[in-house]
Design a protein around this motif. Structure first.
Motif, PDB file in Angstrom:
ATOM      1  N   MET A 114       5.697  39.236   9.179  1.00 12.20           N
ATOM      2  CA  MET A 114       5.135  37.945   9.602  1.00 12.20           C
ATOM      3  C   MET A 114       5.366  36.866   8.555  1.00 12.20           C
ATOM      4  O   MET A 114       5.778  35.771   8.869  1.00 12.20           O
ATOM      5  CB  MET A 114       3.646  38.107   9.867  1.00 12.20           C
ATOM      6  N   ILE A 115       5.113  37.232   7.262  1.00 11.26           N
ATOM      7  CA  ILE A 115       5.396  36.293   6.175  1.00 11.26           C
ATOM      8  C   ILE A 115       6.320  36.984   5.178  1.00 11.26           C
ATOM      9  O   ILE A 115       6.010  38.079   4.710  1.00 11.26           O
ATOM     10  CB  ILE A 115       4.115  35.873   5.427  1.00 11.26           C
ATOM     11  N   LEU A 116       7.437  36.332   4.904  1.00 10.32           N
ATOM     12  CA  LEU A 116       8.377  36.915   3.950  1.00 10.32           C
ATOM     13  C   LEU A 116       8.724  35.881   2.886  1.00 10.32           C
ATOM     14  O   LEU A 116       9.150  34.775   3.208  1.00 10.32           O
ATOM     15  CB  LEU A 116       9.651  37.353   4.677  1.00 10.32           C
ATOM     16  N   LEU A 117       8.480  36.243   1.612  1.00  9.72           N
ATOM     17  CA  LEU A 117       8.933  35.382   0.516  1.00  9.72           C
ATOM     18  C   LEU A 117      10.065  36.100  -0.207  1.00  9.72           C
ATOM     19  O   LEU A 117       9.930  37.281  -0.549  1.00  9.72           O
ATOM     20  CB  LEU A 117       7.794  35.102  -0.473  1.00  9.72           C
ATOM     21  N   GLU A 118      11.169  35.418  -0.394  1.00  9.26           N
ATOM     22  CA  GLU A 118      12.299  35.997  -1.107  1.00  9.26           C
ATOM     23  C   GLU A 118      12.622  35.113  -2.285  1.00  9.26           C
ATOM     24  O   GLU A 118      13.166  34.022  -2.115  1.00  9.26           O
ATOM     25  CB  GLU A 118      13.519  36.074  -0.182  1.00  9.26           C
ATOM     26  N   ASN A 119      12.222  35.576  -3.470  1.00  8.00           N
ATOM     27  CA  ASN A 119      12.576  34.836  -4.674  1.00  8.00           C
ATOM     28  C   ASN A 119      12.158  33.373  -4.622  1.00  8.00           C
ATOM     29  O   ASN A 119      12.871  32.500  -5.105  1.00  8.00           O
ATOM     30  CB  ASN A 119      14.090  34.895  -4.877  1.00  8.00           C
ATOM     31  N   ALA A 120      11.013  33.127  -3.993  1.00 11.78           N
ATOM     32  CA  ALA A 120      10.601  31.743  -3.774  1.00 11.78           C
ATOM     33  C   ALA A 120      10.100  31.107  -5.068  1.00 11.78           C
ATOM     34  O   ALA A 120       9.262  31.669  -5.767  1.00 11.78           O
ATOM     35  CB  ALA A 120       9.516  31.676  -2.713  1.00 11.78           C
ATOM     36  N   SER A 121      10.671  29.940  -5.392  1.00  9.92           N
ATOM     37  CA  SER A 121      10.221  29.189  -6.563  1.00  9.92           C
ATOM     38  C   SER A 121       9.851  27.782  -6.152  1.00  9.92           C
ATOM     39  O   SER A 121      10.415  27.240  -5.206  1.00  9.92           O
ATOM     40  CB  SER A 121      11.319  29.116  -7.624  1.00  9.92           C
ATOM     41  N   LYS A 122       8.892  27.236  -6.875  1.00 11.03           N
ATOM     42  CA  LYS A 122       8.513  25.850  -6.611  1.00 11.03           C
ATOM     43  C   LYS A 122       8.448  25.087  -7.921  1.00 11.03           C
ATOM     44  O   LYS A 122       7.638  25.400  -8.801  1.00 11.03           O
ATOM     45  CB  LYS A 122       7.157  25.788  -5.901  1.00 11.03           C
ATOM     46  N   LEU A 123       9.332  24.123  -8.039  1.00  9.90           N
ATOM     47  CA  LEU A 123       9.326  23.246  -9.211  1.00  9.90           C
ATOM     48  C   LEU A 123       8.843  21.884  -8.736  1.00  9.90           C
ATOM     49  O   LEU A 123       9.505  21.240  -7.932  1.00  9.90           O
ATOM     50  CB  LEU A 123      10.744  23.151  -9.784  1.00  9.90           C
ATOM     51  N   TYR A 124       7.652  21.481  -9.196  1.00  7.71           N
ATOM     52  CA  TYR A 124       7.134  20.187  -8.764  1.00  7.71           C
ATOM     53  C   TYR A 124       7.896  19.047  -9.432  1.00  7.71           C
ATOM     54  O   TYR A 124       8.586  19.256 -10.438  1.00  7.71           O
ATOM     55  CB  TYR A 124       5.644  20.062  -9.077  1.00  7.71           C
ATOM     56  N   ALA A 125       7.733  17.866  -8.901  1.00  8.13           N
ATOM     57  CA  ALA A 125       8.462  16.697  -9.409  1.00  8.13           C
ATOM     58  C   ALA A 125       8.163  16.462 -10.890  1.00  8.13           C
ATOM     59  O   ALA A 125       9.005  15.934 -11.622  1.00  8.13           O
ATOM     60  CB  ALA A 125       8.101  15.471  -8.587  1.00  8.13           C
ATOM     61  N   ASN A 126       6.966  16.885 -11.338  1.00  6.75           N
ATOM     62  CA  ASN A 126       6.618  16.676 -12.752  1.00  6.75           C
ATOM     63  C   ASN A 126       7.111  17.820 -13.642  1.00  6.75           C
ATOM     64  O   ASN A 126       6.624  18.017 -14.749  1.00  6.75           O
ATOM     65  CB  ASN A 126       5.099  16.508 -12.889  1.00  6.75           C
ATOM     66  N   LYS A 127       8.107  18.612 -13.108  1.00  2.82           N
ATOM     67  CA  LYS A 127       8.763  19.681 -13.877  1.00  2.82           C
ATOM     68  C   LYS A 127       7.858  20.864 -14.171  1.00  2.82           C
ATOM     69  O   LYS A 127       8.139  21.645 -15.071  1.00  2.82           O
ATOM     70  CB  LYS A 127       9.335  19.135 -15.211  1.00  2.82           C
ATOM     71  N   VAL A 128       6.749  20.994 -13.401  1.00  2.00           N
ATOM     72  CA  VAL A 128       5.926  22.185 -13.546  1.00  2.00           C
ATOM     73  C   VAL A 128       6.477  23.252 -12.610  1.00  2.00           C
ATOM     74  O   VAL A 128       6.643  23.022 -11.415  1.00  2.00           O
ATOM     75  CB  VAL A 128       4.446  21.892 -13.179  1.00  2.00           C
ATOM     76  N   LEU A 129       6.788  24.432 -13.157  1.00  2.00           N
ATOM     77  CA  LEU A 129       7.274  25.526 -12.333  1.00  2.00           C
ATOM     78  C   LEU A 129       6.055  26.315 -11.849  1.00  2.00           C
ATOM     79  O   LEU A 129       5.553  27.192 -12.525  1.00  2.00           O
ATOM     80  CB  LEU A 129       8.221  26.419 -13.137  1.00  2.00           C
ATOM     81  N   ALA A 130       5.539  25.954 -10.661  1.00  2.00           N
ATOM     82  CA  ALA A 130       4.275  26.515 -10.187  1.00  2.00           C
ATOM     83  C   ALA A 130       4.475  27.912  -9.608  1.00  2.00           C
ATOM     84  O   ALA A 130       3.577  28.739  -9.647  1.00  2.00           O
ATOM     85  CB  ALA A 130       3.654  25.593  -9.139  1.00  2.00           C
ATOM     86  N   LEU A 131       5.662  28.145  -9.044  1.00  2.00           N
ATOM     87  CA  LEU A 131       5.962  29.459  -8.493  1.00  2.00           C
ATOM     88  C   LEU A 131       7.347  29.851  -8.990  1.00  2.00           C
ATOM     89  O   LEU A 131       8.274  29.053  -8.942  1.00  2.00           O
ATOM     90  CB  LEU A 131       5.922  29.404  -6.961  1.00  2.00           C
ATOM     91  N   ASP A 132       7.462  31.089  -9.489  1.00  2.00           N
ATOM     92  CA  ASP A 132       8.684  31.475 -10.191  1.00  2.00           C
ATOM     93  C   ASP A 132       9.221  32.785  -9.610  1.00  2.00           C
ATOM     94  O   ASP A 132       8.871  33.868 -10.047  1.00  2.00           O
ATOM     95  CB  ASP A 132       8.330  31.622 -11.689  1.00  2.00           C
ATOM     96  N   GLY A 133      10.041  32.677  -8.607  1.00  2.00           N
ATOM     97  CA  GLY A 133      10.691  33.847  -8.015  1.00  2.00           C
ATOM     98  C   GLY A 133       9.750  34.857  -7.391  1.00  2.00           C
ATOM     99  O   GLY A 133       9.848  36.055  -7.659  1.00  2.00           O
ATOM    100  N   ALA A 134       8.836  34.374  -6.551  1.00  2.00           N
ATOM    101  CA  ALA A 134       7.888  35.288  -5.911  1.00  2.00           C
ATOM    102  C   ALA A 134       8.510  35.937  -4.673  1.00  2.00           C
ATOM    103  O   ALA A 134       9.161  35.266  -3.879  1.00  2.00           O
ATOM    104  CB  ALA A 134       6.611  34.535  -5.521  1.00  2.00           C
TER     105      ALA A 134
END
Ligand SMILES: Nc1ncnc2c1ncn2[C@@H]1O[C@H](COP(=O)(O)OP(=O)(O)OP(=O)(O)O)[C@@H](O)[C@H]1O
Ligand SMILES: [Mg+2]
Lengths: 228, 295
Positions: free
Chosen positions: A1-21
């Motif tokens: 139902m929910i699949l995350l593959e290496n999901a990363s989130k880099l916000y505009a202020n250069k904070v890496l909030a999610l790193d390859g989940a």
């Protein structure tokens, strides 16, 4: 139902909030997302209901790659998900009834359906007699139950909650989680990001732990932390 | 969208006004005041234009003739003058008619003329009408050349100054109206925009619950139209009453000043205010919304 593959989130202020989940959540599961403040729990939840898009990797919900979804598909996608927020996000100028009914208005339900479903779901969360109240006339716990009612009134396949009890006392928090468990028993997938350690431990459900944006633990029948 | 959804969205636009009474009142007041100011200026310049047109139509040259011209000579002169360029009309006034007109003008003091009546000192003349004030000098000099014309009276400097003033009034009225129009649009759209900004959270929540852009936008759009209609209605009503008052006073205090009748002018001006008000109301409330819809 929910699949995350290496999901990363880099916000505009250069904070890496999610790193390859990466993880997979199956239909009808009940999953806790835990982790210290700033670990990326809220970011993860926002990726699931597509308030944010991953900067790299994939997020797939209901077999749809959210990065490839067209903007006008998004409302229809969101109607299949019930979202519960720490700050409730109720429409202040509308009654409890109208707040819950709103989720049905957007799907163009009939008036009869609205009259049937809204009281039923308010009954379920124990607010039958508060239909005509406005959010500011309710306690925090009651407001959260309204937002829970709004999240489930459409019979969504998935309910995601971001610290739904963050502003509530332990007893009220317990009630909210009981409701979430009840919703899950009826077949809805539930994903909850929370700090409520005791509850996570008592529930004995799957726990995905985040730290610095990475999945550090993913256990069936898990606990809040490994230390105890 | 289904009919029941339209019903709901129209209902929501009224609800929106009710739920945000203060914002709505502020918007309507701002709209009414700025539309009224614009309306007053439009009405004022229409009247100025009208006065100018009336004055222009009265511009004339007087050509006085020698006494000894035969009837055929007068006819020839009339033809000669009419065939001049820029001349729009020629009228012959014989000296007896001129005298009785003068008497009429003097009214009770006409007795003064009794002494001279026997030997009427006035001259036969032509009244020549010209297209516009700027041609008066040219036409006057040509008429003066004609055989039998004793003297031409045209108050040239007055005429050219008048034509300059009229042109200046027309241009600046147009300019002011344009400026005011732009100011009105800015003021109104800004007020409506503020009202929308205060509801950003509402829009955000709606989008998270799965509302489409159209679903969120329609009530705002309709609300803008309703507020625009209300503002224009107030402005038109006040303008209507103010013009009645103006007419009543002008007729008493300045009876010789030409003014436009109330209709159809006010109908047209009001229509313009309604179109402007609803258009800005609708666009002003739905355009700034676009930014919040990206959730
Ligand atoms: N909209 C945003 N823009 C920029 N940075 C953000 C944004 N949201 C979160 N962050 C940053 O990303 C990191 C992860 O934040 P997030 O809110 O996902 O953590 P969290 O696990 O939910 O924390 P908490 O338990 O305190 O709610 C933090 O460093 C935070 O400052
Ligand atoms: Mg958080």
């Amino acid at each position: 139902m929910i699949l995350l593959e290496n999901a990363s989130k880099l916000y505009a202020n250069k904070v890496l909030a999610l790193d390859g989940a990466s993880f997979y959540i199956d239909r009808s599961e009940f999953v806790f997302i835990v982790g210290p403040s700033g670990a990326g729990k809220s970011t993860l939840v926002r990726l699931i209901y597509r308030e944010e898009l991953p900067t790299s990797g994939r997020v797939v919900v209901f077999d749809k790659d959210l990065s490839k979804m067209r903007p006008r598909e998004v409302p229809f996608f969101r109607r299949r998900i019930g979202v519960v927020f720490q700050d409730f996000k109720l429409l202040e100028d509308r009654t409890v009834f109208e707040n819950v009914a709103f989720a049905l208005r957007v799907t163009e339900s009939t008036r009869r359906e609205i009259k049937r479903r809204v009281p039923a779901v308010l009954e379920l969360v124990g607010l039958r007699d508060k239909q005509r109240s406005y959010p500011r006339q309710l306690s925090g716990g009651e407001q959260q139950r309204v937002s829970l009612a709004r999240a489930i009134v459409n019979n969504p396949e998935l309910v995601v909650a971001d610290e739904p009890t963050g502003n509530l006392d332990p007893d009220t928090a317990w009630e909210i989680f009981q409701l979430l468990r009840e919703i899950n028993r009826r077949g809805t997938t539930v994903v909850v990001a929370t700090h409520a350690k005791e509850i996570v431990n008592r529930f004995g459900k799957r726990v995905i732990a985040l730290k610095d944006g990475q999945v550090v633990r993913d256990e069936e029948k898990g606990a809040y932390s490994n230390e105890d | 969208m289904r009919i029941r959804t339209w019903t709901y969205l129209v209902g929501q636009s009224f609800q929106g006004i009710r739920r945000h009474v203060h914002m709505s009142l502020a918007s309507v007041t701002t709209m009414a005041v700025s539309l009224l100011v614009l309306g007053i200026f439009v009405v004022a310049s229409l009247n100025l234009s009208y006065v100018a047109a009336v004055i222009e139509s009265q511009i004339e040259i007087r050509a006085y003739l020698y006494d000894d011209i035969p009837a055929q000579g007068i006819l020839d002169l009339e033809v000669a003058i009419s065939s001049l360029e820029y001349v729009t009309g020629v009228e012959y006034v014989d000296k007896d008619t001129a005298l009785s007109k003068l008497k009429e003008q003097l009214g009770p003091q006409a007795d003064l003329l009794e002494a001279v009546e026997e030997m009427n000192p006035l001259r036969n003349s032509f009244v020549v009408k010209v297209e516009a004030p700027e041609f008066v000098a040219l036409v006057a000099s040509q008429v003066e050349e004609l055989q039998g014309v004793a003297k031409v009276d045209h108050r040239q400097d007055l005429m050219s100054r008048l034509s300059a003033v009229i042109r200046a009034i027309r241009v600046s009225a147009l300019f002011i109206i344009l400026l005011l129009g732009v100011a009105t649009i800015l003021i109104i759209s800004n007020t409506v925009r503020l009202a929308v900004l205060s509801r950003q959270r509402e829009v955000y929540i709606m989008k998270l619950v799965g509302a489409t852009d159209a679903f969120v936008r329609w009530p705002f759009f309709l609300e803008g139209i309703l507020l625009g209609l209300a503002g224009a209605a107030v402005a038109s009503f006040v303008l209507d009453r103010a013009y009645d008052w103006f007419l009543a006073n002008v007729y008493v205090m300045l009876p010789f000043v030409p003014v436009l009748t109330k209709q159809p002018m006010l109908q047209v001006v009001s229509l313009g205010l309604f179109v402007l008000g609803t258009a800005i109301g609708a666009l002003g409330s739905s355009i700034p919304l676009k930014r919040f819809l990206r959730v």
